[in-house]
Design an enzyme around this catalytic site. Structure first.
Site, mmCIF file in Angstrom:
data_model
loop_
_atom_site.group_PDB
_atom_site.id
_atom_site.type_symbol
_atom_site.label_atom_id
_atom_site.label_comp_id
_atom_site.label_asym_id
_atom_site.label_seq_id
_atom_site.Cartn_x
_atom_site.Cartn_y
_atom_site.Cartn_z
ATOM 1 N N ASP A 195 32.598 41.667 34.903
ATOM 2 C CA ASP A 195 32.795 42.047 36.266
ATOM 3 C C ASP A 195 32.706 43.595 36.671
ATOM 4 O O ASP A 195 33.055 43.962 37.722
ATOM 5 C CB ASP A 195 34.361 41.594 36.888
ATOM 6 C CG ASP A 195 34.103 40.459 37.598
ATOM 7 O OD1 ASP A 195 33.153 40.053 37.747
ATOM 8 O OD2 ASP A 195 35.222 40.001 38.341
ATOM 9 N N ASP A 236 45.399 30.108 35.935
ATOM 10 C CA ASP A 236 45.557 29.157 34.707
ATOM 11 C C ASP A 236 46.449 28.278 34.760
ATOM 12 O O ASP A 236 46.177 26.776 34.821
ATOM 13 C CB ASP A 236 45.789 30.001 33.276
ATOM 14 C CG ASP A 236 46.856 31.204 33.705
ATOM 15 O OD1 ASP A 236 47.538 30.938 34.443
ATOM 16 O OD2 ASP A 236 46.909 31.926 32.748
#
Lengths: 722, 260
Positions: free
Chosen positions: A194, A338
């Site tokens: 990123d 998550d």
């Protein structure tokens, strides 16, 4: 032969229980209803029957004696379940008594303090009960062998997301992922950058990984992973944080379960850290006391597993692509993508698995502020999920899953209750408030057994995963910092970012992070004031000496925990090299003169090796000598060029900076990537001994209080001079 | 009595050094050892500290019809050696003619020595196919193939293997072979690759690596036992492993023996 043999008791009980459970009358709904009603009535009687001081004390002593006996026996899970039963009974008796007999407050001050304390207690009891459910019977899942021909093995995409981390950190993880033991045509390693960095692109292209990037950073890590999901096709996705280095056996151990259970959506393995976290470093407990994560990965996730409720932790896990895509990829609604991803898949009826074999290792957070920042994120994210996708509500979950998820979230709400407990003596000692409308001896007779039995039971359950009282230290450190973010997220999941900026880098010089320590110092001051009031009252001749004394003991306890905690902010110096990991592998040094020395490694890092030679070996080393070091794994051997840094019985070798990609990959394979590298060390602490543990915490507390005062004086002195 | 033939497909692989180290290692294990030199270079005796002026040997004994026992000498390392013997070119051709005519000459003569049950005879042979190699293989209970991790050694391996098959495999008393890759150097890419290739081909059990190690030639040069000269060295360690592998080969009852 005696008629009643104690060691035979568990077997007898088991047989009896088995007979009872298999009795034919359970088939009848009526019989079951009758049994349930009888059980509830009995329970109500046991919990609610009013007893006087003497009777309650007798019950408490009986419970204590039975539990103490059980704690020493190895009756396995059965023994633990009985202990849990006894502990719950005493807790429920306390709770009933507390709610019915102690809340007739006389003044507003009494009421305010009284209800605050009651709130904290209710929170504690809820977590205790949920915790018992969660950890009563850890599954201890074993790896499943892959029993199909290689041609039928599924394809796996390994995702390694990165944003701003150093290439030196990411390199090793990517290279280790490339050596994963899996058919080469079925394994692809993706570096998801990123940060859009050219160096990362070049590195990936040279080493055989696939470089992916995107033109925005929406939804951070979750968005990064989702973008990669769109552009890849593997049957499975293995995810590693960019500083988690997988062992070669990771897929071999984790993939078998998927092939056996087609509804299995995820296998999570523990996060193991080879460097000490700020607690371990600053309190010098590394390797001696189980760290904060140990309870979660050693017990909680394993306990969740039996309820099919172990959840994804963002790294060191494999996910099946189809269910992941079915829920729209990694969840982006919260900052703990998550856990939320796992929750969403659970709601769709997919299974989750946790495999307690460390198959990857990484660097722990470097400073207290970054550690706290990370925990704030977790706490905030869990509170967000609690608000927007509450596991108690909505479709698709079993009761066990709901309770486990709720506990995972409630766990992070401990901030406020903990602060209340840490400052509670102020109520009586300073403000003269009576938080219980009962005699002190009654409070003790009800509260003490509940507390002591809960500690004993948890100590038995948690065994080597956590040592008593250290939990208090870990929570105390974080309490202040996570309470606000959690509260905000509960009020409005979209509110505010509370991340403490990570300082990053190495800590060159020992210093005391006063800014981080403010809350502990404040709480210590509060307790010091309490102590002054308490001692004065005792000396003056109090009309409630017993109450004053109990509160003073509470102050002492708080002081110990707080000073142990406050010292975590004393950032110990980190030496400026990559962390060294202890390990004994066979090795050989080939020297410049053609001679060789057989030895063993003492430790390794990504940049060098420590070697241990036999005593009195007579080998002379020149500092700066160029050598080649071979490391062996079975009959595999890899050789690396380096320079001698230190000589003697322990020889330090630094690898050349110019290690080729191939050599670095070999190095990862021969060191970090060894299948059994972390399993021997992880979760191998000694069992909890509450008494020696409290001694340990007390010792830390006093030593640290002294250190704290010294740093304070020194700090003030330096400031004045400056 | 057990007979081990030390063979190689090409020269310069350190066969004689391996033979000498093997003898020393077996002796350390308590065996009585006789080193027999079948190489006309007659160099083996030098590794045992036998004087270069010593001229006797098995070739002379055969030509003169003497008992081989009279040619056995004890070197200053304490080992017993049967040198090839210093002979002129015509005698060598005659001797080789004798060997050609009587393919079991070596085996018969060794049997006549009347050596003890636990005695090990180590036969050093010249490189490649020769009448000596044929004799050695016809007599051997086991073969140790010495190779370097290089292309030439790799290329000559099939030839040696076929000879072992031809002369040994059918004999009941033949227990198996061992491949020793000598002077392994993982730093060199080619050596590393060839080592891996050979290892893959022969399998873990029938292969031993001896790493490149200056301690090995140095110990020989100073007539010292390698295990005493540099006990910490990789070379000493590898030779020890090699000796153990040979011992396992010679005692087929123990686990790990390899059938040819």
């Amino acid at each position: 032969m005696s008629l009643f043999s104690f060691s035979e008791l568990p077997n007898k009980l088991e047989r009896l229980g088995g007979k009872l459970a298999n009795a034919p009358f359970w088939e009848s709904n009526f019989a079951r209803a009758v049994a349930a009603v009888i059980a509830v009535l009995l329970l109500v009687i046991v919990i609610a029957v009013p007893l006087d001081l003497l009777q309650q004390t007798a019950i408490a002593i009986l419970a204590f004696v039975v539990s103490s006996k059980l704690r020493k026996l190895s009756w396995g899970r059965g023994g633990i379940l009985i202990m849990i039963g006894i502990s719950l009974l005493m807790t429920m008796r306390y709770l009933y008594w507390r709610l019915t007999s102690t809340l007739d407050f006389e003044t507003t001050v009494d009421m305010v303090f009284g209800y605050l304390l009651l709130f904290a207690e209710l929170y504690g009891i809820t977590c205790l009960v949920l915790g018992y459910i969660q950890t009563a019977w850890p599954l201890e899942r074993q790896p499943v062998m892959i029993d199909r021909p290689v041609s039928e093995w599924p394809t796996v995409d390994v995702f390694i997301p990165t944003y701003n981390e150093d290439l030196s950190v990411v390199r090793l993880s990517v290279l280790a992922a490339l050596t994963l033991d899996w058919p080469a045509d079925k394994l692809r390693v993706y570096l998801l950058d990123d940060g859009r960095r050219d160096a990362f692109r070049d590195f990936a292209q040279n080493c055989g990984a696939i470089y992916l990037t995107r033109d925005n950073n929406r939804h951070a890590k979750a968005g990064n992973l989702n973008e990669a999901l769109k552009r890849t096709t593997g049957d499975f996705v293995a995810i590693f944080d960019c500083d988690h280095i997988p062992t070669r056996s990771f897929l071999q151990l984790s993939m078998g379960s998927f092939l056996r259970d087609p509804k299995l959506a995820m296998v999570q393995t523990p996060h193991f850290f080879f460097s000490p976290d700020p607690f371990e470093r600053n309190l010098e407990t590394h390797g001696k006391v189980p760290n904060e994560g140990q309870l979660f990965y050693g017990l909680v996730q394993d306990g969740n597993d039996i309820w099919n409720a172990s959840f994804f932790c963002g790294s060191c896990a494999v996910l099946r692509r189809a269910p992941l895509e079915e829920i729209g990829g990694v969840a982006v609604e919260t900052v703990t993508e998550d856990a939320h991803t796992a929750l969403k898949m659970s709601r769709r009826g997919y299974n989750m698995a946790y495999l307690a074999v460390p198959q990857a290792a990484g660097l722990a957070t470097e400073s207290l502020s970054s550690h706290v920042g990370q925990r704030i994120r977790w706490a905030r994210g869990m509170a967000q999920i609690f608000r927007i996708d509450n596991p108690l509500l909505g479709p698709g979950l079993t009761l066990g899953q709901r309770l486990c998820y709720v506990n995972a979230m409630l766990h992070f709400f401990y901030g406020l209750p903990r602060l209340i407990f840490l400052s509670a003596p102020v109520a009586y000692l300073v403000f003269g408030a009576h938080v219980f409308t009962a005699t002190t001896s009654m409070v003790l007779a009800y509260a003490l057994p509940a507390i002591v039995l809960a500690s004993m039971t948890n100590s038995k359950i948690q065994g080597n995963h956590r040592h008593s009282f250290w939990n208090e230290v870990y929570e105390t450190v974080l309490a202040w910092y996570i309470s606000m973010p959690v509260l905000m997220a509960l009020l409005n999941p979209k509110w505010g970012k509370f991340n403490v900026t990570a300082k990053g880098g190495k800590i060159d010089q020992e210093y005391y992070d006063w800014k981080m320590a403010v809350p502990y110092v404040l709480l210590l001051a509060v307790n010091a004031i309490c102590a002054v009031f308490g001692i004065t009252e005792l000396l003056r001749g109090s009309d409630e000496p017993f109450t004053a004394l109990i509160n003073c003991v509470w102050v002492v306890y708080n002081t110990v925990i707080l000073s142990a905690s406050a010292y975590v902010a004393n950032e110990a110096r980190q030496i400026r090299h990559t962390p060294r990991i202890k390990a004994a592998f066979p090795a050989t040094v080939s020297r410049a003169n053609g001679r060789t020395v057989m030895c063993e490694t003492a430790n390794f890092s990504s940049t060098g090796l420590g070697l241990k030679l036999p005593k009195d070996n007579g080998v002379k080393w020149d500092i700066g000598e160029r050598v080649h070091v071979s490391i062996f794994r079975g009959d595999k051997e890899s050789t690396f060029p380096g320079t001698v840094q230190t000589g003697g019985q322990f020889v330090g070798i630094q690898f050349d900076d110019s290690l080729t990609l191939k050599q670095t990959k070999e190095l990862a394979k021969m060191t970090f990537g060894r299948a059994d590298m972390w399993a021997t060390e992880w979760d191998k602490h000694t069992d909890d001994k509450p008494m020696s543990s409290i001694k340990n915490v007390v010792a830390h507390g006093f030593v640290n209080l002294y250190g704290l005062v010294r740093s304070g004086i020194r700090g003030a002195f330096v400031k004045r001079r400056a | 009595m057990k007979i081990i033939a030390i063979v190689s497909g090409k020269g310069g692989v350190g066969k004689t050094t391996v033979s000498a180290n093997l003898c020393a290692g077996l002796r350390r294990l308590g065996k009585s050892v006789l080193a027999v030199d079948l190489d006309p270079q007659n160099a083996l005796r030098l590794h045992f500290g036998v004087s270069p002026r010593h001229v006797g040997g098995l070739a002379r004994a055969v030509l003169s019809g003497d008992d081989w026992r009279s040619s056995v000498v004890q070197g200053n390392t304490g080992d017993y050696v049967l040198p090839y013997g210093s002979i002129n070119e015509d005698d060598r051709l005659d001797f080789e003619q004798d060997l050609r005519e009587n393919p079991t000459l070596l085996r018969d003569q060794l049997a006549l020595l009347g050596l003890a049950q636990d005695c090990v005879v180590v036969l050093d042979t010249p490189p490649g196919a020769s009448v000596y190699l044929t004799q050695a293989l016809a007599a051997a209970n086991a073969a140790v193939i010495v190779a370097l991790p290089d292309a030439a050694s790799y290329a000559t391996l099939p030839k040696i293997m076929s000879l072992i098959k031809q002369y040994c495999s059918r004999r009941k008393k033949f227990l198996g072979y061992l491949l020793v890759i000598n002077q392994v150097d993982r730093v060199k890419q080619l050596a590393d690759d060839v080592t891996d290739m050979m290892s893959a081909k022969f399998g873990k059990k029938s292969i031993v690596l001896i790493h490149q190690d200056q301690a090995i030639p140095e110990a020989l040069a100073y007539s010292k036992d390698l295990q005493e000269y540099d006990p910490l060295s990789r070379g000493a360690h590898d030779v020890k492993l090699c000796v153990q592998a040979v011992e396992r080969l010679l005692s087929p009852d123990t686990v790990g023996a390899i059938a040819a």
